[in-house]
Design an enzyme around this catalytic site. Structure first.
Site, mmCIF file in Angstrom:
data_model
loop_
_atom_site.group_PDB
_atom_site.id
_atom_site.type_symbol
_atom_site.label_atom_id
_atom_site.label_comp_id
_atom_site.label_asym_id
_atom_site.label_seq_id
_atom_site.Cartn_x
_atom_site.Cartn_y
_atom_site.Cartn_z
ATOM 1 N N ARG A 31 0.866 -1.189 0.000
ATOM 2 C CA ARG A 31 0.000 0.000 0.000
ATOM 3 C C ARG A 31 0.903 1.239 0.000
ATOM 4 O O ARG A 31 1.931 1.272 0.692
ATOM 5 C CB ARG A 31 -0.917 0.036 1.230
ATOM 6 C CG ARG A 31 -2.103 -0.925 1.153
ATOM 7 C CD ARG A 31 -3.136 -0.533 0.081
ATOM 8 N NE ARG A 31 -4.242 -1.477 0.011
ATOM 9 C CZ ARG A 31 -4.326 -2.513 -0.812
ATOM 10 N NH1 ARG A 31 -3.335 -2.777 -1.655
ATOM 11 N NH2 ARG A 31 -5.375 -3.295 -0.814
ATOM 12 N N GLU B 261 -2.703 7.481 -4.873
ATOM 13 C CA GLU B 261 -3.122 6.823 -6.117
ATOM 14 C C GLU B 261 -4.624 6.900 -6.380
ATOM 15 O O GLU B 261 -5.066 6.757 -7.530
ATOM 16 C CB GLU B 261 -2.692 5.345 -6.124
ATOM 17 C CG GLU B 261 -3.464 4.471 -5.136
ATOM 18 C CD GLU B 261 -3.057 2.996 -5.221
ATOM 19 O OE1 GLU B 261 -1.857 2.711 -5.098
ATOM 20 O OE2 GLU B 261 -3.951 2.151 -5.389
ATOM 21 N N ASP C 205 4.228 -0.386 -6.992
ATOM 22 C CA ASP C 205 2.970 -0.696 -7.681
ATOM 23 C C ASP C 205 1.828 0.079 -7.029
ATOM 24 O O ASP C 205 0.706 0.043 -7.515
ATOM 25 C CB ASP C 205 2.701 -2.203 -7.566
ATOM 26 C CG ASP C 205 1.466 -2.643 -8.363
ATOM 27 O OD1 ASP C 205 1.395 -2.294 -9.565
ATOM 28 O OD2 ASP C 205 0.585 -3.308 -7.794
ATOM 29 N N HIS D 70 -0.794 -0.293 -9.776
ATOM 30 C CA HIS D 70 -1.548 -1.237 -8.938
ATOM 31 C C HIS D 70 -2.049 -2.430 -9.769
ATOM 32 O O HIS D 70 -3.245 -2.722 -9.800
ATOM 33 C CB HIS D 70 -2.737 -0.532 -8.253
ATOM 34 C CG HIS D 70 -3.083 -1.167 -6.932
ATOM 35 N ND1 HIS D 70 -3.323 -0.457 -5.787
ATOM 36 C CD2 HIS D 70 -3.222 -2.476 -6.588
ATOM 37 C CE1 HIS D 70 -3.611 -1.289 -4.805
ATOM 38 N NE2 HIS D 70 -3.541 -2.525 -5.263
HETATM 39 P P1 NAI Z 1 -1.281 -11.287 5.146
HETATM 40 O O1 NAI Z 1 -2.290 -10.834 6.154
HETATM 41 O O2 NAI Z 1 -1.185 -12.727 4.817
HETATM 42 O O3 NAI Z 1 0.181 -10.808 5.608
HETATM 43 C C1 NAI Z 1 0.453 -9.562 6.165
HETATM 44 C C2 NAI Z 1 1.573 -9.737 7.166
HETATM 45 O O4 NAI Z 1 1.929 -8.437 7.676
HETATM 46 C C3 NAI Z 1 1.185 -10.615 8.360
HETATM 47 O O5 NAI Z 1 2.151 -11.620 8.566
HETATM 48 C C4 NAI Z 1 1.144 -9.627 9.519
HETATM 49 O O6 NAI Z 1 1.520 -10.219 10.761
HETATM 50 C C5 NAI Z 1 2.174 -8.605 9.055
HETATM 51 N N1 NAI Z 1 2.067 -7.342 9.805
HETATM 52 C C6 NAI Z 1 0.956 -6.769 10.313
HETATM 53 N N2 NAI Z 1 1.284 -5.630 10.967
HETATM 54 C C7 NAI Z 1 2.628 -5.508 10.864
HETATM 55 C C8 NAI Z 1 3.562 -4.559 11.335
HETATM 56 N N3 NAI Z 1 3.160 -3.516 12.097
HETATM 57 N N4 NAI Z 1 4.878 -4.731 11.031
HETATM 58 C C9 NAI Z 1 5.277 -5.804 10.305
HETATM 59 N N5 NAI Z 1 4.430 -6.742 9.823
HETATM 60 C C10 NAI Z 1 3.128 -6.586 10.114
HETATM 61 O O7 NAI Z 1 -1.571 -10.404 3.859
HETATM 62 P P2 NAI Z 1 -1.117 -10.703 2.359
HETATM 63 O O8 NAI Z 1 -2.181 -11.455 1.663
HETATM 64 O O9 NAI Z 1 0.267 -11.215 2.357
HETATM 65 O O10 NAI Z 1 -1.143 -9.210 1.761
HETATM 66 C C11 NAI Z 1 -0.222 -8.224 2.209
HETATM 67 C C12 NAI Z 1 -0.627 -6.875 1.645
HETATM 68 O O11 NAI Z 1 -0.446 -6.872 0.227
HETATM 69 C C13 NAI Z 1 -2.119 -6.512 1.813
HETATM 70 O O12 NAI Z 1 -2.361 -5.933 3.084
HETATM 71 C C14 NAI Z 1 -2.347 -5.520 0.711
HETATM 72 O O13 NAI Z 1 -2.110 -4.223 1.216
HETATM 73 C C15 NAI Z 1 -1.254 -5.852 -0.321
HETATM 74 N N6 NAI Z 1 -1.818 -6.322 -1.597
HETATM 75 C C16 NAI Z 1 -1.492 -5.644 -2.750
HETATM 76 C C17 NAI Z 1 -1.992 -6.038 -3.970
HETATM 77 C C18 NAI Z 1 -1.611 -5.364 -5.252
HETATM 78 O O14 NAI Z 1 -2.227 -5.638 -6.291
HETATM 79 N N7 NAI Z 1 -0.616 -4.499 -5.274
HETATM 80 C C19 NAI Z 1 -2.936 -7.151 -4.059
HETATM 81 C C20 NAI Z 1 -3.155 -7.847 -2.806
HETATM 82 C C21 NAI Z 1 -2.634 -7.417 -1.613
#
Ligand code: NAI
Length: 331
Positions: free
Chosen positions: A234, A263, A258, A295
């Site tokens: 993000r 955005e 990305d 994105h």
């Molecule tokens: P997920 O929930 O599986 O993993 C997120 C990780 O971040 C978790 O392990 C969590 O413990 C960790 N986390 C939470 N707070 C934290 C902090 N303060 N410091 C360090 N780590 C922390 O989520 P997933 O599926 O891996 O997605 C991650 C992110 O990717 C989403 O939140 C979304 O913003 C982004 N995303 C971007 C896309 C794109 O098209 N560019 C598409 C899908 C997701």
């Protein structure tokens, strides 16, 4: 169920229509994003289906509730654009797509890393003009380098696995460390070690008040000089002005993003015929060591198919009174 689909692009229509052949809902597509000006379009629809830059703040949710909407179905993973407390107070349920293809985003992060390191964007432009000079195109071997993964969840772990395959030393930082990350060859490190050792940093944590501007001037000053920064998570994770200063001074060696903090007003539109009123992005795009994609990390056939099927399945669960598998609620 009648679903108002906002920010609908051709690929959304195509894949939602295909998924809806089995689900049988009534889909009404709107190309405009959901916000306070467009929320009236949702009146009479029991559900709205929204994407990353649609705005479901308290006032929009209030208007949705008055119009009879009872379900907000996010066709994405992140939900930072929905005021969950307001939704709960209004009795609106919120669902998202928890799990689609972490590979899509992780592989895009790898593509950005490879491109920014080996200057593929510059080579592409040069050779289209029959300029085959190699001046300024030198990168470095990824094998043997240290790659930091911030957020070792589903996407971060796939990214880490690919980097382990490249022969990198993969270190991670997560508020909730996972044994799976260690099992695939990663090692958790503190912020200090990440700063000193990482040749590349890739962001995969969600945007929360805690992670807002996690990459700021101070974090950048701690980073290894010349490190590469990749952000597919993000835009708000990065203080973009601080990153521009770090790129200018050479403290940051390259940036590939990305996602971008501002955005919402820009991405998913063709603005090629306009003067974009965003001095920060304009400046970034002029840097030779910056790559911006709009994105698109999620945009693979596999991911979009799963997103659409899961979204419509969630609506069906809601309509038939079943437990919502992918509900997201205020904590
Ligand atoms: P997920 O929930 O599986 O993993 C997120 C990780 O971040 C978790 O392990 C969590 O413990 C960790 N986390 C939470 N707070 C934290 C902090 N303060 N410091 C360090 N780590 C922390 O989520 P997933 O599926 O891996 O997605 C991650 C992110 O990717 C989403 O939140 C979304 O913003 C982004 N995303 C971007 C896309 C794109 O098209 N560019 C598409 C899908 C997701």
């Amino acid at each position: 169920m009648e679903i108002a689909v906002f920010s609908a692009k051709s690929y959304d229509r195509q894949h939602l229509d295909a998924a809806n052949a089995a689900a049988g809902h009534q889909l009404k597509y709107f190309e405009v994003p959901l916000d306070s000006e467009t929320v009236g379009l949702a009146a009479g629809h029991g559900a709205v289906c929204i994407f990353v830059n649609d705005r479901a703040d308290a006032s929009v949710l209030g208007a949705l509730a008055r119009g009879g909407t009872k379900l907000v179905a996010l066709r994405c993973t992140g939900f930072n654009n929905v005021d969950l407390k307001a939704a709960q107070a209004l009795g609106i349920k919120v669902v998202r797509v928890v799990d689609y293809s972490p590979n899509s985003v992780a592989e895009h992060a790898v593509a950005l890393l490879m491109a920014i390191n080996r200057k593929i964007h510059r080579a592409y432009n040069r050779t289209r003009d029959f300029n085959f000079s190699l001046e300024g195109l030198m990168g470095f071997d990824l094998c043997g380098k240290t790659v930091a993964v911030i957020g070792t969840g589903k996407i971060g772990r796939v990214f880490a696995k690919i980097m382990v395959g490249f022969g990198c030393n993969v270190i991670g930082y997560d508020k909730y460390p996972s044994p799976e990350f260690e099992a695939l060859g990663g090692r958790y490190a503190d912020e200090g070690e990440i700063g000193t050792c990482a040749d590349c940093i890739s962001l995969h944590c969600p945007l929360t008040p805690e992670t807002h501007h996690i990459i700021n001037a101070e974090a950048l000053s701690r980073a290894k000089r010349g490190a590469l920064l990749i952000n597919t998570s993000r835009g708000g994770l990065i203080d973009t002005e601080a990153v521009i200063d770090a790129l200018r001074s050479g403290q940051l060696g390259g940036l590939a993003i990305d996602v971008y903090e501002q955005e919402a007003e820009l991405f998913f539109r063709d603005l090629s015929g306009t003067i974009v009123d965003d001095a920060v992005l304009q400046q970034l795009i002029t840097f030779p060591n910056v790559i911006v994609t709009g994105h698109q990390a999620f945009l693979t056939r596999e991911a979009v198919t799963t997103i659409c099927e899961t979204t419509l399945r969630s609506v069906t669960e809601f309509e038939t009174g079943k437990p919502l598998t992918n509900e997201v609620s205020a904590s």
